[in-house]
Design an enzyme around this catalytic site. Structure first.
Site, PDB file in Angstrom:
ATOM      1  N   ASP A 406       0.670  -1.140  -0.095  1.00 28.37           N
ATOM      2  CA  ASP A 406      -0.083   0.085   0.017  1.00 28.37           C
ATOM      3  C   ASP A 406       0.780   1.203  -0.101  1.00 28.37           C
ATOM      4  OD1 ASP A 406      -2.293   1.386   0.232  1.00 28.37           O
ATOM      5  OD2 ASP A 406      -2.526   1.272   2.342  1.00 28.37           O
ATOM      6  N   GLU A 409       2.612   4.992  -4.062  1.00 29.99           N
ATOM      7  CA  GLU A 409       2.534   5.846  -5.274  1.00 29.99           C
ATOM      8  C   GLU A 409       3.793   6.505  -5.424  1.00 29.99           C
ATOM      9  OE1 GLU A 409       0.225   5.715  -2.671  1.00 29.99           O
ATOM     10  OE2 GLU A 409      -0.906   4.229  -4.167  1.00 29.99           O
ATOM     11  N   ASP A 480      -8.787   3.416  -2.094  1.00 27.31           N
ATOM     12  CA  ASP A 480      -9.703   4.073  -1.197  1.00 27.31           C
ATOM     13  C   ASP A 480     -11.174   4.555  -2.020  1.00 27.31           C
ATOM     14  OD1 ASP A 480      -8.030   3.253   0.504  1.00 27.31           O
ATOM     15  OD2 ASP A 480      -7.188   5.590   1.139  1.00 27.31           O
TER      16      ASP A 480
HETATM   17  C1  GLC Z   1      -4.804   3.354   2.992  1.00 26.95           C
HETATM   18  C2  GLC Z   1      -5.222   2.108   1.953  1.00 26.95           C
HETATM   19  C3  GLC Z   1      -6.166   1.321   2.925  1.00 26.95           C
HETATM   20  C4  GLC Z   1      -5.686   0.890   4.120  1.00 26.95           C
HETATM   21  C5  GLC Z   1      -5.177   2.038   5.111  1.00 26.95           C
HETATM   22  C6  GLC Z   1      -4.531   1.860   6.317  1.00 26.95           C
HETATM   23  O1  GLC Z   1      -5.935   4.442   3.002  1.00 26.95           O
HETATM   24  O2  GLC Z   1      -5.483   2.348   0.697  1.00 26.95           O
HETATM   25  O3  GLC Z   1      -6.493   0.012   2.239  1.00 26.95           O
HETATM   26  O4  GLC Z   1      -6.629   0.262   4.957  1.00 26.95           O
HETATM   27  O5  GLC Z   1      -4.290   2.949   3.812  1.00 26.95           O
HETATM   28  O6  GLC Z   1      -3.410   1.061   5.951  1.00 26.95           O
END
Ligand code: GLC
Length: 755
Positions: A406, A409, A480
């Site tokens: 995650d 980017e 998200d």
């Molecule tokens: C980001 C991710 C999400 C995750 C969060 C906490 O927002 O896109 O899926 O739950 O981080 O790690």
């Protein structure tokens, strides 16, 4: 830039070098249908991150030079290169497919400073006007042209009339149609013309711009201010050919482990071992099939990656054992940002070895993510990827089954990384502006290679950020989203366009990540989600809980019905993956991919095909109890009732809250598993073949679902033929020992007795 007049052209094999008064263009035939156009405008010829290995085949190319025109032909395409570097592409019959626009771009009208200040008072955002770019390819636009692809961009299937920017972006606000960028940069689009189709892949990792007729009805363009002119024209007779061409270049997604196709339950906020246990137990208690529970950042010690908070998760090894005994798997999140903490081994080692990105002055670059001040591993370097991959050892030794990447980017809470932060492209010193869009790609690659080495299994890696070609290393989710009907509606075109962009293994956060799901939204989302390639319910710590049992009995029942449908269809999904690995065609297909000759399908956003046989038309509108479905030409059968329907028309189907309209094409043979609550060895006991009237032929694939032995022939391939009511099943390849004990043939039009 102005190339001026053509001065000379020289051919060397399948490569043509055209010299102009003010520059050079290289036109190279990779295959008969794939032509690369390249002009070195930066003095650097970067190695492609998307295309690995040599994709150039022996291609016969002819060239001729006349006054102001170089003509290059392969068996399938003719390219005319003209003065000023204009390029036109024709098919083998001489029909123009793609021509450079001969005029100039319109200049945008700017608001006066006074007017800007005036409109900003109420909080209106001023959109930047698109100006001329250093590199810009402007193509003639025809009235019927439709555009598809571009990865995860918001909005609808057809991108005509919109502009986009490829710059990986983590934006938590509701993703709406006017967004130009999201998490993934896949600078590839398909142009479907009234007659003819082609794709263009602009392989430039710097920020790139795409305008599909927003600025003008006369032209569309793609552009950049840095990097080179470096695009691949991909021809073919159909959209399918173009997708095959694109995935020939950038790679297909490898066959995943079978369990990963099961259901995944996730939430940011499973704070301790007891929470994870409770989720797994509830899945069993409510008879909800499930194969994985995900552990978000909550499990780490102070959000330090590759650590475990031993107070809340005292024995992860024992926890995974327990989850495994229930037939489920555990997946843990890993972010790229490494906490700045002199006592923390990952930070210390990375600092000692110089593995983090640095400022132009040479100090390690710092920004902030979940752990507070953090540094960024430089994944463009092989040794950093290797080190990162090796860091997964602890989690793998504890039995963790998959890694969820995650924030790659990369996300940064203290403003975007400056463009000049130093990153490397292997040994070449580069900068953030060039490496930003491949940061997630290289991180996923590190995880894939690490997991493969450590476990020998097919790595299960999820990533949020991607570049073209990331499909070789990871599957992806759309980040998200929110619990909004608009986002459920967008799930179909977004996942379908990802599929057309070479990413077949994709899914949305079922139920929506941000905001609060209603019962109705949850039910409708699982009806769609159970048919999307990746099937995971995930939501934010700040949102209402959205495991099915946190609603009511009816929600649990509907959820159960659709999870059971998914598990029944697993052998079909797995077959589609196996085919995708060979030919690059996605599982979840927009109608236009399957029926492009039918103009009705060009703008279809509310239904899709799963492979060639299943047509799904989930309800994506609040309060709707009916759905208008387009059945293409031919005979179709209602999946649920067996009712026969004539195609070539729209039908209105009843769709109560527990009904998702599903149709099967005549002649289909659909493999099903008997009822199961998780993927296990049971998968090899019995196979059900649901056979629909009409002539049919089908190949079903079976292997151990886990490792790479299939690449050495350890698999079975069943050849199934149905003709005039007779069904034959032959083993076309036998290499996997656990052949089915039983193969049951059923009439697809009869509702099965599930007891
Ligand atoms: C980001 C991710 C999400 C995750 C969060 C906490 O927002 O896109 O899926 O739950 O981080 O790690």
């Amino acid at each position: 830039m102005s190339y001026g007049k053509i001065a000379d052209a020289r051919q060397s094999g399948s490569e043509i070098l055209v010299t102009f008064e003010n520059g050079e263009l290289e036109v190279t035939a990779y295959t008969d249908s794939i032509i690369r156009v390249f002009s070195d405008l930066s003095g650097v010829r970067p190695v492609s991150h998307a295309i690995e290995g040599n994709k150039r085949t022996d291609t016969d190319v002819t060239m001729s030079l006349t006054e102001g025109c170089v003509t290059v032909s392969t068996k399938e395409l003719t390219v005319k290169i003209l003065d000023e570097g204009k390029i036109d592409f024709y098919d083998k019959n001489g029909k123009a497919l793609c021509q450079d626009y001969r005029g100039e771009r319109k200049t945008a009208k700017e608001l006066s400073l006074e007017m800007k200040q005036f409109v900003e008072q109420e909080g209106h955002m001023l959109t930047e006007k698109s100006t001329d770019h250093k590199i810009q390819v402007v193509k003639k636009l025809d009235p019927e042209d439709c555009f598809y692809g571009m990865g995860d961009k918001t909005g609808f299937m057809n991108k005509r009339g919109y502009e986009y920017v490829s710059w990986n972006t983590d934006d938590p606000f509701p993703h709406v149609d006017s967004y130009k960028s999201l998490y993934k940069s896949i600078p590839f689009f398909i142009t479907l013309k009234k007659e003819g189709v082609f794709g263009i892949f602009y392989d430039n990792t710097f920020r790139t711009y795409f305008d599909f007729g927003k600025e003008s009805d006369d032209y569309y363009f793609f552009a950049a201010d840095e990097g080179n002119l470096n695009y691949y024209f991909i021809g073919g007779n159909s959209i399918q050919d173009v997708v095959k061409g694109y995935t020939y270049l950038t790679g297909t997604a490898p066959l995943p482990q079978l369990w990963t196709l099961g259901y995944h339950q996730s939430r940011w906020g499973y704070r301790c071992e007891a929470d994870i246990r409770e989720i797994a137990e509830n899945m069993k208690k409510y008879d909800l099939p499930c194969d994985a529970v995900h552990m978000d950042i909550d499990y780490m010690r102070g959000y330090r990656v590759f650590t475990v908070d031993e107070e809340k998760f005292p024995d992860i090894g024992a926890l995974t054992d327990e989850i495994h005994r229930k037939g489920m798997h555990l997946v843990t999140i890993i972010d790229p940002g490494v906490k700045k903490d002199a006592e923390y081994s990952v930070y210390k080692e990375g600092m000692e070895k110089g593995y983090f990105a640095v400022t132009p002055e040479g100090g390690v670059y710092e920004n902030a993510v979940w752990p507070g001040t953090a540094v960024y591993p430089d994944f463009g370097r092989r040794e950093v990827r290797k080190w990162w991959g090796e860091n997964h050892r602890m989690l793998m030794e504890k039995g963790i089954d998959g890694i969820w990447n995650d924030m790659n980017e990369p996300a940064s809470f203290e403003g975007e990384l400056p463009e000049d932060v130093v990153f490397y492209a292997e040994e070449r010193k580069s900068c953030h502006s060039e490496m930003h869009n491949v940061y997630g790609h290289n991180m996923a690659r590190a995880a894939y290679e690490g997991l493969k080495e450590l476990t020998g299994k097919r790595p299960f890696v999820i990533t949020r950020a991607c570049y073209s070609g990331s499909q070789k290393y990871a599957m992806a989710w759309t980040g998200d989203n929110q619990s909004l009907w608009a986002h459920l509606q967008m799930a179909i075109p977004q996942l379908c366009n990802l599929g057309l962009s070479g990413m077949p293994y994709v899914g949305t956060d079922i139920g929506g990540f941000g905001a609060d799901a209603t019962k109705e939204l949850m039910c409708r989302w699982i009806e769609l989600g159970c048919l999307s390639p990746f099937c995971r319910n995930h939501n934010a710590i700040s949102s209402r809980e959205q495991e099915p049992w946190t609603f009511d009995e009816e929600t649990i029942e509907i959820y159960r019905k659709y999870l059971k449908l998914r598990y029944a269809l697993l052998p079909y999904l797995y077959d589609l993956f196996r085919q995708e690995e060979e030919n690059g065609l996605p599982l979840m297909r927009p109608m236009v991919l399957q029926y492009e000759k039918d103009p009705e399908t060009r703008n279809m956003n509310g239904q899709f095909m799963l492979g060639e046989s299943l047509l799904a038309a989930p309800v994506v509108e609040q309060g709707a109890a009916r759905k208008m479905v387009y059945l293409p030409e031919g005979i179709w059968y209602d999946y649920w009732t067996g009712e026969k329907l004539e195609g070539g028309r729209y039908v209105i189907r009843k769709a109560a809250l527990d009904e998702c309209p599903l149709f099967v094409k005549a002649g289909s043979i659909l493999p099903h598993y008997p009822e199961m609550d998780h993927v296990s060895k049971e998968k090899d006991k019995e196979l059900i073949l649901r056979v629909y009237p009409g002539e049919g032929e089908y190949f079903h694939y079976q292997d151990n679902g886990e490792d790479f032995a299939y690449r050495d022939g350890e698999y079975n391939l069943y050849h199934i033929v149905s003709r005039e009511g007779q069904v034959s099943v032959d083993l076309a390849h036998q290499g996997y020992e656990a052949a089915y004990e039983k193969v049951l043939v059923q009439d697809g039009t009869k509702v099965p007795d599930r007891e």
